[in-house]
Design a protein around this motif. Structure first.
Motif, short mmCIF file in Angstrom:
data_model
loop_
_atom_site.label_atom_id
_atom_site.label_comp_id
_atom_site.label_asym_id
_atom_site.label_seq_id
_atom_site.Cartn_x
_atom_site.Cartn_y
_atom_site.Cartn_z
N UNK A 230 0.50 -0.58 0.14
CA UNK A 230 0.42 0.15 0.46
C UNK A 230 0.75 1.38 0.31
N UNK A 231 1.72 1.57 0.71
CA UNK A 231 2.73 2.83 0.64
C UNK A 231 3.72 2.44 -0.67
N UNK A 232 3.83 1.20 -0.98
CA UNK A 232 4.86 1.59 -2.12
C UNK A 232 3.70 2.12 -3.11
N UNK A 233 2.79 1.39 -3.80
CA UNK A 233 1.82 2.35 -4.48
C UNK A 233 2.32 3.16 -4.39
N UNK A 234 0.98 3.91 -3.70
CA UNK A 234 1.10 5.20 -2.80
C UNK A 234 2.16 6.06 -3.44
N UNK A 235 3.96 6.41 -2.73
CA UNK A 235 4.76 6.56 -3.38
C UNK A 235 4.34 6.50 -4.48
N UNK A 236 5.02 5.48 -5.20
CA UNK A 236 4.97 5.03 -7.13
C UNK A 236 3.27 6.45 -7.44
N UNK A 237 2.34 6.03 -7.32
CA UNK A 237 1.48 7.02 -7.47
C UNK A 237 1.71 8.41 -7.49
N UNK A 238 1.98 8.99 -6.64
CA UNK A 238 2.44 10.31 -6.07
C UNK A 238 3.81 10.65 -7.52
N UNK A 239 4.84 9.78 -7.44
CA UNK A 239 5.66 9.33 -7.88
C UNK A 239 5.47 10.20 -9.62
N UNK A 240 4.57 8.94 -9.80
CA UNK A 240 4.66 8.45 -11.25
C UNK A 240 3.84 9.47 -11.90
N UNK A 241 2.16 9.68 -11.33
CA UNK A 241 0.95 10.80 -11.73
C UNK A 241 1.32 11.98 -11.91
N UNK A 242 2.31 12.54 -10.53
CA UNK A 242 3.55 14.13 -9.87
C UNK A 242 3.70 14.15 -11.11
N UNK A 243 4.93 13.48 -11.65
CA UNK A 243 5.93 13.56 -13.20
C UNK A 243 5.00 13.85 -14.18
N UNK A 244 3.89 13.11 -14.77
CA UNK A 244 3.07 13.20 -15.69
C UNK A 244 2.57 14.04 -15.72
N UNK A 245 1.25 15.40 -14.83
CA UNK A 245 0.63 15.91 -15.08
C UNK A 245 1.59 17.06 -14.06
N UNK A 246 2.40 17.12 -13.71
CA UNK A 246 4.04 18.25 -14.01
C UNK A 246 4.07 18.32 -15.61
N UNK A 247 4.53 18.10 -16.37
CA UNK A 247 4.63 18.22 -17.46
C UNK A 247 3.33 17.89 -18.52
N UNK A 248 2.60 17.12 -18.47
CA UNK A 248 1.86 18.31 -19.01
C UNK A 248 0.79 19.57 -18.44
N UNK A 249 1.12 19.74 -17.68
CA UNK A 249 0.54 20.94 -17.35
C UNK A 249 1.50 22.46 -18.07
N UNK A 250 3.46 21.61 -18.12
CA UNK A 250 4.15 22.76 -18.82
C UNK A 250 3.96 22.67 -19.90
#
Length: 239
Positions: A18-38
Protein backbone atom coordinates in the motif's frame (compact mmCIF):
# COMPACT_ATOMS: atom_id res chain seq x y z
CA UNK A 1 6.06 -22.71 -8.80
CA UNK A 2 3.69 -21.60 -6.04
CA UNK A 3 4.71 -18.96 -3.51
CA UNK A 4 4.74 -20.35 0.01
CA UNK A 5 3.86 -17.37 2.23
CA UNK A 6 3.04 -17.40 5.91
CA UNK A 7 0.10 -15.31 7.15
CA UNK A 8 2.54 -12.81 8.68
CA UNK A 9 4.50 -12.50 5.44
CA UNK A 10 1.28 -11.98 3.50
CA UNK A 11 0.16 -9.24 5.90
CA UNK A 12 3.55 -7.55 5.69
CA UNK A 13 3.35 -7.63 1.91
CA UNK A 14 -0.11 -6.03 1.96
CA UNK A 15 1.00 -3.27 4.35
CA UNK A 16 4.22 -2.56 2.48
CA UNK A 17 2.53 -2.69 -0.90
CA UNK A 18 0.00 0.00 0.00
CA UNK A 19 2.80 2.42 0.92
CA UNK A 20 4.89 1.51 -2.12
CA UNK A 21 1.91 1.93 -4.46
CA UNK A 22 1.01 5.31 -2.97
CA UNK A 23 4.58 6.57 -3.32
CA UNK A 24 4.80 5.30 -6.89
CA UNK A 25 1.54 6.99 -7.89
CA UNK A 26 2.55 10.29 -6.30
CA UNK A 27 5.86 10.22 -8.15
CA UNK A 28 4.62 8.75 -11.43
CA UNK A 29 1.35 10.68 -11.82
CA UNK A 30 2.97 13.78 -10.34
CA UNK A 31 5.63 13.76 -13.05
CA UNK A 32 3.06 13.10 -15.79
CA UNK A 33 0.83 15.95 -14.59
CA UNK A 34 3.80 18.28 -14.13
CA UNK A 35 4.96 17.67 -17.72
CA UNK A 36 1.41 18.06 -19.01
CA UNK A 37 1.04 21.41 -17.26
CA UNK A 38 4.32 22.51 -18.83
CA UNK A 39 3.07 21.63 -22.32
CA UNK A 40 -0.35 23.14 -21.59
CA UNK A 41 1.12 26.45 -20.43
CA UNK A 42 3.21 26.69 -23.58
CA UNK A 43 0.06 26.26 -25.68
CA UNK A 44 -1.93 28.96 -23.83
CA UNK A 45 1.01 31.36 -23.58
CA UNK A 46 2.38 31.20 -27.15
CA UNK A 47 3.90 34.70 -27.06
CA UNK A 48 6.23 33.90 -24.17
CA UNK A 49 9.63 32.30 -24.63
CA UNK A 50 10.23 28.87 -23.13
CA UNK A 51 12.25 30.16 -20.16
CA UNK A 52 9.42 32.52 -19.21
CA UNK A 53 6.90 29.69 -19.31
CA UNK A 54 9.18 27.54 -17.16
CA UNK A 55 9.50 30.39 -14.64
CA UNK A 56 5.70 30.69 -14.46
CA UNK A 57 5.30 26.95 -13.94
CA UNK A 58 8.00 26.93 -11.25
CA UNK A 59 6.27 29.87 -9.55
CA UNK A 60 3.04 27.88 -9.49
CA UNK A 61 4.82 24.79 -8.15
CA UNK A 62 6.46 26.79 -5.36
CA UNK A 63 3.20 28.46 -4.36
CA UNK A 64 1.01 25.53 -3.54
CA UNK A 65 0.62 23.53 -6.74
CA UNK A 66 3.28 20.89 -6.02
CA UNK A 67 2.21 20.34 -2.42
CA UNK A 68 -1.45 20.44 -3.40
CA UNK A 69 -0.88 17.98 -6.23
CA UNK A 70 0.67 15.35 -3.94
CA UNK A 71 -2.27 15.65 -1.56
CA UNK A 72 -4.74 15.65 -4.46
CA UNK A 73 -3.32 12.42 -5.91
CA UNK A 74 -3.56 10.69 -2.52
CA UNK A 75 -7.09 11.97 -1.87
CA UNK A 76 -8.32 11.04 -5.33
CA UNK A 77 -6.81 7.55 -5.19
CA UNK A 78 -8.19 6.88 -1.69
CA UNK A 79 -11.64 8.08 -2.72
CA UNK A 80 -11.48 5.98 -5.88
CA UNK A 81 -10.52 2.88 -3.88
CA UNK A 82 -13.47 3.41 -1.53
CA UNK A 83 -15.86 3.93 -4.44
CA UNK A 84 -14.64 0.69 -6.01
CA UNK A 85 -14.81 -1.26 -2.76
CA UNK A 86 -11.12 -2.20 -2.74
CA UNK A 87 -10.97 -3.52 0.83
CA UNK A 88 -7.25 -4.40 0.96
CA UNK A 89 -6.27 -0.88 -0.05
CA UNK A 90 -4.04 -2.27 -2.80
CA UNK A 91 -4.54 -2.18 -6.54
CA UNK A 92 -4.44 -5.56 -8.26
CA UNK A 93 -4.22 -4.27 -11.84
CA UNK A 94 -3.77 -1.08 -13.86
CA UNK A 95 -7.43 -0.93 -14.90
CA UNK A 96 -8.38 -0.45 -11.25
CA UNK A 97 -6.10 2.60 -11.10
CA UNK A 98 -7.70 4.01 -14.24
CA UNK A 99 -11.17 3.62 -12.74
CA UNK A 100 -10.03 5.04 -9.39
CA UNK A 101 -8.58 8.13 -11.09
CA UNK A 102 -11.89 8.76 -12.84
CA UNK A 103 -14.16 7.91 -9.90
CA UNK A 104 -11.97 9.97 -7.60
CA UNK A 105 -12.38 13.04 -9.81
CA UNK A 106 -8.72 13.62 -10.63
CA UNK A 107 -9.33 16.22 -13.36
CA UNK A 108 -11.89 18.18 -11.32
CA UNK A 109 -9.51 18.17 -8.35
CA UNK A 110 -6.62 19.45 -10.47
CA UNK A 111 -8.94 22.07 -12.00
CA UNK A 112 -9.69 23.46 -8.53
CA UNK A 113 -6.01 23.30 -7.63
CA UNK A 114 -5.10 25.30 -10.74
CA UNK A 115 -7.74 27.92 -9.92
CA UNK A 116 -6.45 28.34 -6.38
CA UNK A 117 -2.81 28.46 -7.45
CA UNK A 118 -3.40 31.02 -10.22
CA UNK A 119 -5.34 33.25 -7.82
CA UNK A 120 -2.58 32.95 -5.24
CA UNK A 121 0.33 33.86 -7.53
CA UNK A 122 -1.71 36.68 -9.10
CA UNK A 123 -2.58 38.14 -5.68
CA UNK A 124 1.12 38.02 -4.75
CA UNK A 125 1.95 39.83 -8.03
CA UNK A 126 4.16 36.91 -9.03
CA UNK A 127 2.48 36.86 -12.44
CA UNK A 128 0.70 39.78 -14.10
CA UNK A 129 -3.06 39.96 -14.62
CA UNK A 130 -2.78 39.43 -18.39
CA UNK A 131 -0.86 36.18 -17.95
CA UNK A 132 -3.25 35.01 -15.23
CA UNK A 133 -6.21 35.76 -17.50
CA UNK A 134 -4.68 33.80 -20.38
CA UNK A 135 -4.01 30.78 -18.16
CA UNK A 136 -7.58 30.86 -16.80
CA UNK A 137 -8.96 31.15 -20.32
CA UNK A 138 -6.86 28.22 -21.53
CA UNK A 139 -7.34 26.10 -18.41
CA UNK A 140 -9.56 23.56 -20.20
CA UNK A 141 -6.82 23.01 -22.78
CA UNK A 142 -4.35 22.35 -19.95
CA UNK A 143 -6.78 19.93 -18.29
CA UNK A 144 -7.42 18.11 -21.58
CA UNK A 145 -3.67 17.68 -22.00
CA UNK A 146 -3.35 16.36 -18.44
CA UNK A 147 -6.18 13.89 -19.04
CA UNK A 148 -4.60 12.66 -22.28
CA UNK A 149 -1.17 12.24 -20.68
CA UNK A 150 -2.61 10.29 -17.74
CA UNK A 151 -4.40 7.97 -20.19
CA UNK A 152 -1.20 7.51 -22.20
CA UNK A 153 0.76 6.76 -19.03
CA UNK A 154 -1.71 4.14 -17.82
CA UNK A 155 -1.70 2.48 -21.26
CA UNK A 156 2.10 2.33 -21.01
CA UNK A 157 1.76 0.77 -17.57
CA UNK A 158 -0.48 -1.96 -18.99
CA UNK A 159 2.08 -2.69 -21.71
CA UNK A 160 4.89 -2.77 -19.13
CA UNK A 161 3.04 -5.34 -17.02
CA UNK A 162 2.51 -7.47 -20.14
CA UNK A 163 6.21 -7.21 -21.01
CA UNK A 164 7.23 -8.23 -17.49
CA UNK A 165 4.92 -11.24 -17.75
CA UNK A 166 6.38 -12.16 -21.14
CA UNK A 167 9.99 -11.88 -19.96
CA UNK A 168 9.12 -13.86 -16.81
CA UNK A 169 7.77 -16.69 -18.96
CA UNK A 170 10.90 -16.59 -21.11
CA UNK A 171 13.06 -16.66 -17.97
CA UNK A 172 11.11 -19.68 -16.74
CA UNK A 173 11.66 -21.50 -20.01
CA UNK A 174 15.37 -20.68 -19.93
CA UNK A 175 15.49 -21.95 -16.33
CA UNK A 176 13.92 -25.24 -17.38
CA UNK A 177 16.41 -25.44 -20.28
CA UNK A 178 19.26 -24.66 -17.85
CA UNK A 179 20.30 -21.79 -20.12
CA UNK A 180 21.77 -19.23 -17.71
CA UNK A 181 22.80 -16.72 -20.39
CA UNK A 182 19.22 -16.52 -21.65
CA UNK A 183 17.99 -16.35 -18.06
CA UNK A 184 20.26 -13.36 -17.44
CA UNK A 185 19.07 -11.59 -20.59
CA UNK A 186 15.41 -11.91 -19.57
CA UNK A 187 16.14 -11.10 -15.93
CA UNK A 188 17.72 -7.77 -16.95
CA UNK A 189 14.62 -6.92 -18.98
CA UNK A 190 12.38 -7.75 -16.03
CA UNK A 191 14.43 -5.44 -13.80
CA UNK A 192 14.33 -2.66 -16.41
CA UNK A 193 10.54 -2.64 -16.73
CA UNK A 194 9.92 -3.11 -13.01
CA UNK A 195 11.58 0.24 -12.26
CA UNK A 196 8.93 2.10 -14.27
CA UNK A 197 5.92 -0.07 -13.57
CA UNK A 198 3.23 0.21 -10.91
CA UNK A 199 4.08 -2.34 -8.18
CA UNK A 200 1.30 -4.95 -8.23
CA UNK A 201 1.19 -7.87 -5.80
CA UNK A 202 1.33 -10.71 -8.33
CA UNK A 203 4.02 -8.95 -10.36
CA UNK A 204 6.18 -8.39 -7.28
CA UNK A 205 5.78 -11.97 -6.07
CA UNK A 206 6.77 -13.41 -9.42
CA UNK A 207 9.68 -10.99 -9.84
CA UNK A 208 11.10 -11.71 -6.38
CA UNK A 209 10.72 -15.45 -6.90
CA UNK A 210 12.68 -15.16 -10.14
CA UNK A 211 15.28 -12.91 -8.51
CA UNK A 212 15.85 -15.34 -5.64
CA UNK A 213 16.19 -18.38 -7.89
CA UNK A 214 18.34 -16.48 -10.38
CA UNK A 215 20.78 -15.31 -7.70
CA UNK A 216 20.85 -18.75 -6.09
CA UNK A 217 22.01 -20.34 -9.34
CA UNK A 218 24.36 -17.44 -10.10
CA UNK A 219 26.00 -17.66 -6.68
CA UNK A 220 26.16 -21.42 -7.09
CA UNK A 221 28.51 -21.00 -10.03
CA UNK A 222 25.67 -21.38 -12.56
CA UNK A 223 25.10 -24.85 -11.19
CA UNK A 224 21.47 -25.90 -11.60
CA UNK A 225 21.90 -28.85 -9.27
CA UNK A 226 20.16 -27.31 -6.28
CA UNK A 227 18.33 -29.19 -3.56
CA UNK A 228 14.56 -29.01 -3.12
CA UNK A 229 15.16 -27.31 0.23
CA UNK A 230 17.30 -24.61 -1.42
CA UNK A 231 14.75 -24.19 -4.17
CA UNK A 232 11.86 -23.88 -1.71
CA UNK A 233 13.82 -21.37 0.37
CA UNK A 234 14.59 -19.29 -2.71
CA UNK A 235 10.91 -19.24 -3.65
CA UNK A 236 9.93 -17.70 -0.32
CA UNK A 237 9.24 -14.01 -0.49
CA UNK A 238 11.72 -11.83 1.42
CA UNK A 239 9.99 -8.76 2.88
Amino acid sequence: MDMDLTITEEMNLQDNLKSVQENFLKSNLGEVINNAVDIGLKSVLPDLIEDEVIDIKNTMLENGFKEGLNEAIKTVIDFGKTAMGIMTGNFENINQINIAVKKGGMIDTISNLLDNTIEKVEDKNLINKTTAKLIKKGKNNILDNISDKIEDNLETQVKNVEKIKSYSEKWQQAFEDKDFDNMSKNFKNIEKYLKNTMPLENTIKEARKIENLHNLIKNNGRNFEITEEEKKLAEKLVN
